[in-house]
Design an enzyme around this catalytic site. Structure first.
Site, short mmCIF file in Angstrom:
data_model
loop_
_atom_site.label_atom_id
_atom_site.label_comp_id
_atom_site.label_asym_id
_atom_site.label_seq_id
_atom_site.Cartn_x
_atom_site.Cartn_y
_atom_site.Cartn_z
N CYS A 84 -22.01 -48.69 -1.84
CA CYS A 84 -23.40 -48.98 -1.47
C CYS A 84 -23.52 -49.24 0.03
CB CYS A 84 -23.91 -50.20 -2.24
SG CYS A 84 -24.34 -49.85 -3.94
N HIS A 85 -24.51 -48.61 0.65
CA HIS A 85 -24.73 -48.81 2.08
C HIS A 85 -25.43 -50.14 2.32
CE1 HIS A 85 -24.38 -44.43 1.65
NE2 HIS A 85 -23.96 -44.42 2.90
N ASP B 291 -25.58 -68.29 -18.17
CA ASP B 291 -24.73 -69.44 -17.83
C ASP B 291 -25.45 -70.77 -18.06
OD1 ASP B 291 -22.33 -70.67 -16.49
OD2 ASP B 291 -23.89 -71.27 -15.06
N GLU C 225 -29.48 -51.97 -5.86
CA GLU C 225 -29.79 -53.35 -5.48
C GLU C 225 -30.68 -54.03 -6.52
OE1 GLU C 225 -28.28 -51.41 -1.90
OE2 GLU C 225 -29.67 -50.80 -3.47
#
Length: 298
Positions: free
Chosen positions: A63-64, A113, A99
């Site tokens: 990923c850039h 969690d 993203e």
């Protein structure tokens, strides 16, 4: 990583979705009443999601790194399910779908969690891309049936003392778009340029060479009076794109316009300059044909 230096910068947007499934209404009530022991689930998960979006290229090697210019996180409770919607925007050369998906997954993991102490059966069921826009798929151009004449303007090459590379680079770009093209070579003479304009039957007439500031660079001043409409935005895009890659691009006098329903372009004579000009405006410049389609078929 994939080379994206040739791409143009556009507004990119992607929305991803993740679903967290709880097993009881008591869990949903605890979330809504802010009674989860680990804290406010929605706010904690949102903060984690924002960090997740920003950290995507740190964890996914292909990923850039790119500027994240907007991130929006929304929640919807549907029965025992919590539906997470993550929207990410940027103005850049590549998309933000990974993203958005990474951010949504971090939100879901944070919820998992925080909820597992009170709900042993909580699970993450779905992480998916809902939509994206701003890339090639958002600007589809139908180039089927289009033809092009590529004209190399060069005293040296027309005399057989040099090899044409710029014209070949243009033809390769057109071929990738499905545009059928042919090439000719002429000297840097205004009369020869005018003849090409008058004789072409192609949808696109693309000149390469003669756009600099030398004494034999006559292509722009020859073409400008012949155009019905100048496409100033197209010219600006070529120069802006080139300037970001080569400081001497400021000297280019590239031309773009319409004559008799045909697109006429004058690109730099250097191989790199011609190829970069093509990358800057194609395939988007072909949208002009859709705008003038009615006049073209009269």
């Amino acid at each position: 990583m994939v080379d994206i230096t040739h791409k143009v910068t556009t507004l990119r947007e992607a929305t991803a979705e993740a679903i967290v499934k709880t097993s009881s209404q008591a869990t949903i009530d605890a979330i809504e009443n802010n009674a989860v022991p680990k804290g406010n689930v929605f706010e904690m998960a949102k903060a984690a999601g924002l960090l997740g979006v920003k950290k995507t290229p740190d964890l996914l090697p292909d990923c850039h790194p790119l500027p994240i210019e907007y991130t929006g996180i929304d929640y919807e409770i549907d029965g025992l399910d919590i539906i997470i919607s993550m929207t990410v925007k940027t103005i850049y050369k590549t998309g933000v779908e990974v993203e958005a998906m990474h951010g949504a997954s971090v939100v879901a993991l944070t919820m998992y969690d925080m909820l597992k102490p009170i709900d042993k059966n909580v699970e993450i069921s779905t992480i998916r891309l809902k939509s994206k826009k701003g890339g090639k798929s958002s600007f589809k151009i139908n180039s089927e049936g289009l033809t092009a004449d590529v004209v190399v303007c060069s005293d040296t090459i027309s005399k057989g003392k040099g090899e044409d590379r710029a014209g070949e680079a243009i033809i390769e770009k057109l071929k990738a778009l499905g545009v059928v093209s042919q090439k000719s070579i002429i000297p840097d003479e205004a009369e020869e340029i005018i003849k090409k304009v008058d004789s072409t039957t192609a949808d696109l007439l693309i000149f390469t060479g003669g756009t600099g500031v030398g004494p034999r660079d006559v292509t722009p001043q020859t073409l400008e009076p012949l155009l019905d409409i100048k496409l100033k935005g197209v010219e600006e895009q070529m120069r802006s794109y080139g300037q970001n890659r080569m400081p001497y691009a400021m000297f280019s006098r590239s031309i773009a316009g319409i004559k008799d329903g045909r697109i006429i372009l004058a690109l730099p004579g250097s191989t790199k300059g011609a190829a970069e000009s093509m990358d800057a405006i194609f395939p988007h410049v072909l949208h002009a044909f859709k705008v003038i389609e009615g006049r073209r078929h009269d």
